[in-house]
Design a protein around this motif. Structure first.
Motif, mmCIF file in Angstrom:
data_model
loop_
_atom_site.group_PDB
_atom_site.id
_atom_site.type_symbol
_atom_site.label_atom_id
_atom_site.label_comp_id
_atom_site.label_asym_id
_atom_site.label_seq_id
_atom_site.Cartn_x
_atom_site.Cartn_y
_atom_site.Cartn_z
ATOM 1 N N ALA A 1 0.733 -1.346 -0.147
ATOM 2 C CA ALA A 1 0.090 -0.069 0.055
ATOM 3 C C ALA A 1 0.886 1.166 0.064
ATOM 4 O O ALA A 1 1.437 1.471 0.872
ATOM 5 C CB ALA A 1 -0.786 -0.073 1.385
ATOM 6 N N GLY A 2 0.549 2.243 -1.032
ATOM 7 C CA GLY A 2 1.363 3.275 -1.261
ATOM 8 C C GLY A 2 0.371 4.505 -1.258
ATOM 9 O O GLY A 2 -0.797 4.256 -1.901
ATOM 10 N N LYS A 3 0.899 5.591 -0.564
ATOM 11 C CA LYS A 3 -0.109 6.789 -0.869
ATOM 12 C C LYS A 3 0.794 8.068 -0.952
ATOM 13 O O LYS A 3 1.587 8.463 -0.119
ATOM 14 C CB LYS A 3 -0.917 7.130 0.380
ATOM 15 C CG LYS A 3 -1.848 8.267 0.372
ATOM 16 C CD LYS A 3 -2.934 8.258 -0.246
ATOM 17 C CE LYS A 3 -3.529 9.411 -0.843
ATOM 18 N NZ LYS A 3 -4.901 9.387 -1.621
ATOM 19 N N THR A 4 0.715 8.707 -2.235
ATOM 20 C CA THR A 4 1.324 9.898 -2.699
ATOM 21 C C THR A 4 0.645 10.999 -2.534
ATOM 22 O O THR A 4 -0.264 10.982 -3.337
ATOM 23 C CB THR A 4 2.189 9.654 -3.793
ATOM 24 O OG1 THR A 4 2.889 8.288 -3.695
ATOM 25 C CG2 THR A 4 3.247 10.746 -4.152
ATOM 26 N N TYR A 5 0.672 11.964 -1.666
ATOM 27 C CA TYR A 5 0.167 13.406 -2.282
ATOM 28 C C TYR A 5 0.905 14.315 -3.241
ATOM 29 O O TYR A 5 2.131 14.385 -3.195
ATOM 30 C CB TYR A 5 0.031 14.070 -0.647
ATOM 31 C CG TYR A 5 -0.984 13.192 0.324
ATOM 32 C CD1 TYR A 5 -2.245 13.445 -0.164
ATOM 33 C CD2 TYR A 5 -0.382 12.745 1.416
ATOM 34 C CE1 TYR A 5 -3.183 12.563 1.007
ATOM 35 C CE2 TYR A 5 -1.151 11.793 2.202
ATOM 36 C CZ TYR A 5 -2.493 11.881 2.046
ATOM 37 O OH TYR A 5 -3.341 11.227 2.789
ATOM 38 N N ARG A 6 0.205 14.852 -4.068
ATOM 39 C CA ARG A 6 0.574 15.754 -5.054
ATOM 40 C C ARG A 6 -0.020 17.011 -4.865
ATOM 41 O O ARG A 6 -1.217 17.325 -4.585
ATOM 42 C CB ARG A 6 0.218 15.385 -6.382
ATOM 43 C CG ARG A 6 1.202 14.153 -6.722
ATOM 44 C CD ARG A 6 1.378 13.949 -8.284
ATOM 45 N NE ARG A 6 2.179 12.545 -8.500
ATOM 46 C CZ ARG A 6 1.656 11.424 -8.388
ATOM 47 N NH1 ARG A 6 0.219 11.350 -7.767
ATOM 48 N NH2 ARG A 6 2.215 10.499 -8.515
ATOM 49 N N THR A 7 0.944 18.003 -4.337
ATOM 50 C CA THR A 7 0.308 19.570 -4.661
ATOM 51 C C THR A 7 1.172 20.260 -5.653
ATOM 52 O O THR A 7 2.414 20.549 -5.293
ATOM 53 C CB THR A 7 0.638 20.277 -3.138
ATOM 54 O OG1 THR A 7 1.039 19.260 -2.320
ATOM 55 C CG2 THR A 7 -0.616 20.812 -2.791
ATOM 56 N N GLY A 8 0.685 20.583 -6.632
ATOM 57 C CA GLY A 8 1.392 21.113 -7.982
ATOM 58 C C GLY A 8 2.564 20.099 -8.134
ATOM 59 O O GLY A 8 2.293 18.982 -8.530
ATOM 60 N N THR A 9 3.929 20.490 -8.089
ATOM 61 C CA THR A 9 4.931 19.919 -8.621
ATOM 62 C C THR A 9 5.554 19.123 -7.393
ATOM 63 O O THR A 9 6.215 18.186 -7.354
ATOM 64 C CB THR A 9 6.077 20.757 -9.138
ATOM 65 O OG1 THR A 9 6.243 21.741 -8.410
ATOM 66 C CG2 THR A 9 5.599 21.235 -10.425
ATOM 67 N N LEU A 10 5.024 19.521 -6.116
ATOM 68 C CA LEU A 10 5.551 18.808 -4.855
ATOM 69 C C LEU A 10 4.923 17.526 -4.814
ATOM 70 O O LEU A 10 3.600 17.428 -4.944
ATOM 71 C CB LEU A 10 5.332 19.482 -3.601
ATOM 72 C CG LEU A 10 6.171 20.825 -3.415
ATOM 73 C CD1 LEU A 10 5.829 21.689 -2.109
ATOM 74 C CD2 LEU A 10 7.497 20.205 -3.151
ATOM 75 N N GLU A 11 5.620 16.376 -4.522
ATOM 76 C CA GLU A 11 5.063 15.165 -4.097
ATOM 77 C C GLU A 11 5.486 14.547 -2.558
ATOM 78 O O GLU A 11 6.768 15.022 -2.371
ATOM 79 C CB GLU A 11 5.567 13.998 -5.003
ATOM 80 C CG GLU A 11 5.104 14.301 -6.214
ATOM 81 C CD GLU A 11 5.357 12.801 -7.313
ATOM 82 O OE1 GLU A 11 6.067 12.087 -6.557
ATOM 83 O OE2 GLU A 11 4.719 12.823 -8.468
#
Lengths: 259, 410
Positions: A40-50
């Motif tokens: 299980a993986g969760k990646t948050y993306r805010t614009g170019t930031l991960e």
């Protein structure tokens, strides 16, 4: 993965060490685990930031287990709790809840799963101040389309089970913190979910109420309920039969709690 | 979650913020009451005007001097010139040239002082022919109307309106009494019946004398032969247009005018008067209702505002409900119902206020206000729709909140 290995031992030893747990249906290990996370993986993306909150978690929790998930803030334990509670979806890996793949469900289906499979207990209690205790407890049944007369009956039974049979008509404001959290537990129980998920359930309680609520969890465990508790207090986690440490989005340790 | 429960939840949420909900409802309430009153006032005025016109008599054509109305609107000087004469009126009585005209009553009206030995009263003195009672549909309460012979002889006799008689003699029982108009002594031969409260007030305040007496002895001078209005009565409704045609042709001939467009008189039927007046008042009503409707728009924005505040304030509640299994549509429905309840409450209370005001205001303003069921039902429906429409955006926002964000909010 190391975590995956430490895991299997965790589930197995659970039965061995837990002498207080209620008898479970035979052949439990043949049945699907209540919680089954694979990579299980969760990646948050805010614009170019991960930001990678979860980096490949493997975790199985079986019916009747009492598990504490611990970790410092920023460890990803809240994200893990959101995933387990079907409040959020994974960006990688798979999540099976009681055998059903919930990784790719839409918002409406997730709402249904939360309603039927999961009973939430929150740090802030999250009771609706304008409703009497029993109306708060019946909320999950209301969204589960249970007929009205049956709902009230079941709400009252759930409140009796947590020892608040004499506080049915009281509004949350008229109850102590411990009693409010008991109402919240009754609300989590009322839909007969496969999993009770408690997020820092004692974070807002004084020590007496904390003992009170933890005692209630022990009873639920004794009745064979599956309990997952997210906490940062070791004292609280000590009550569980298995403690999973999360750090940097990975499972750090997963061990049986000897008590 | 059933509709009744959604409604119950909505109602309790509205009640939980009493003051806020009341102020929001007030915005809608005022708008709805304003719409009901303006529509009612418009309809009431139309009704009054129609009643006044139909009180003139039945199957009437009204010939007035001055320019006719044309398509571009009214031309100045309507009715002010003195182009109609006693000769015109006499010609219209002809069986040959105007066979469809059953009766003719020319009126020469002037506001004059009527005196008795002890008091005096200024009223409109109407000089007319003996056919007046038939044409105008009037009856006598006592005595008799003057005859054609009286008219021919220029007799000094007068028939009083009931109000005039009361003003002069303190009673309607005035037959046989004597009054003085412009130094001429008249004998009261009859008193007219009351036309009732519905009609224009001057129908009961007048003194009717023979046209010849009025022209030759009261008015005199160069103006003696002109009349202010000629009323023509057709045999029946079917003959109205034929009578209209005949009267027009005859008068054009008499006045030596070749084109209808140049006519120095106009002939109107009661229907055309009613429809002209109605059209004018309808336009006014639509305009005023539009202005009142603007306040409803403002009220609707108020509903939206309050609902957005409510969504923000109850973010945690929304998060909790979602966590417990409420699908987005249930959340949306809950807030839509709440907004609709606000709109509906404003509509019902506004309609109530409008109806009460429609009862009270006519006494104070001396106008009629007609509250129509359609207007009341329509405005309640509009108020509900406003709540619904202005609730869509806040409700959608609530439904779109992610449960985790909502739960974490403080």
């Amino acid at each position: 993965m190391a975590e995956a290995l430490s895991f299997d031992t965790g589930t197995d030893t659970d039965t061995g060490t837990d002498t207080r747990s209620a008898p479970r249906p035979a052949g439990r290990h043949g049945a699907d685990p209540v919680i089954d996370l694979h990579g299980a993986g969760k990646t948050y993306r805010t614009g170019t930031l991960e930001y990678e909150a979860l980096r490949g978690i493997d975790l199985q929790i079986h019916e009747g287990e009492y598990v504490a998930i611990m970790g410092p803030s920023g460890s990803g334990k809240s994200t893990l709790m959101n995933i387990i509670g079907c409040l959020d979806t994974l960006t990688a890996g798979e999540y099976h809840l009681s055998g059903d793949d919930v990784s790719e469900l839409d918002e409406v289906e997730l709402a249904q799963i939360r309603n039927r499979r999961i009973g939430f207990v929150f740090q802030q209690f999250n009771l609706l101040a304008s409703l009497p205790a029993w109306r708060n407890v019946e909320l999950p049944l209301m969204y589960g389309r249970v007929p009205m007369h049956e709902r009230k009956q079941r709400a009252i039974e759930a409140l009796e089970r947590v020892g608040l049979g004499d506080r049915l008509a009281n509004r949350p404001g008229e109850l102590s913190g411990g009693q409010q959290q008991r109402v919240a537990v009754a609300r989590a129980l009322v839909g007969e979910p496969s999993l009770i998920l408690a997020d820092e359930p004692t974070g807002n309680l004084d020590s007496t109420s904390t003992t009170d609520v933890l005692g209630l969890f022990d009873e639920l465990h004794a009745q064979g309920r599956t309990l997952v508790l997210i906490t940062h207090e070791l004292e609280v986690a000590q009550r569980a039969r298995r403690i999973v440490w999360v750090r940097d989005g990975r499972i750090h340790t997963d061990e049986v709690n000897g008590r | 979650m059933s509709w009744t429960e959604t409604l119950r939840t909505g109602l309790s949420a509205v009640r939980a913020h009493g003051l806020r909900s009341t102020l929001t409802v007030l915005g809608i309430l005022i708008g709805i009451a304003a719409v009901i009153l303006t529509v009612g006032l418009g309809l009431g005025t139309q009704k009054d005007v129609s009643a006044q016109i139909s009180a003139l008599g039945s199957n009437l054509l009204i010939v007035t001097p001055g320019s006719s109305t044309d398509t571009s609107g009214m031309r100045g000087g309507f009715g002010s010139s003195a182009t109609l004469t006693r000769a015109d009126a006499a010609a219209l009585t002809s069986e040959v040239t105007a066979p469809d005209v059953a009766a003719v009553a020319a009126e020469k009206t002037s506001s004059l002082s009527v005196e008795t030995s002890s008091t005096n009263w200024t009223t409109s003195v109407v000089g007319t022919s003996a056919a007046w009672t038939d044409v105008r549909g009037r009856e006598l309460a006592s005595g008799a109307f003057f005859t054609a012979d009286d008219d021919a002889a220029g007799a000094a006799v007068v028939v009083l309106g009931s109000q005039t008689a009361t003003e002069l003699f303190g009673t309607t029982d005035a037959v046989g009494q004597v009054v003085t108009i412009e130094d001429l002594t008249f004998t009261v031969v009859g008193v007219l019946t009351e036309e009732g409260a519905d009609a224009a007030s001057d129908l009961d305040d007048l003194a009717v004398i023979p046209l010849s007496t009025m022209a030759d002895q009261v008015v005199g001078g160069t103006d003696r032969n002109s009349v202010s209005t000629i009323y023509l009565q057709a045999e029946s409704t079917d003959q109205l247009s034929a009578a209209n045609q005949e009267a027009e042709t005859l008068l054009l001939n008499l006045h030596s005018i070749s084109s209808v467009d140049d006519a120095d008189f106009s002939i109107n039927s009661q229907d055309s008067l009613v429809s002209t007046a109605t059209a004018v008042y309808r336009t006014l009503t639509v305009l005023l209702t539009g202005i009142a409707g603007l306040s409803l728009l403002v009220g609707g924005i108020g509903v939206m505002n309050i609902m957005l505040v409510s969504v923000t304030e109850r973010t945690r509640e929304i998060g909790l409900r979602k966590a417990l299994g409420a699908p987005p549509w249930a959340i949306r429905r809950q807030f839509l119902v709440e907004a609709t309840v606000l709109g509906l409450a404003g509509g019902v209370l506004g309609a109530g206020l409008g109806i009460v005001a429609a009862r009270v205001l006519p006494d104070l303003l001396d106008t009629s206000i007609v509250v129509s069921g359609v207007a009341v039902a329509g405005s309640i429906a509009i108020a509900m729709a406003i709540g619904l429409v202005f609730g869509v955006y806040p409700a959608t926002r609530a439904a779109r909140l992610a449960p985790i964000d909502a739960l974490r909010s403080e």
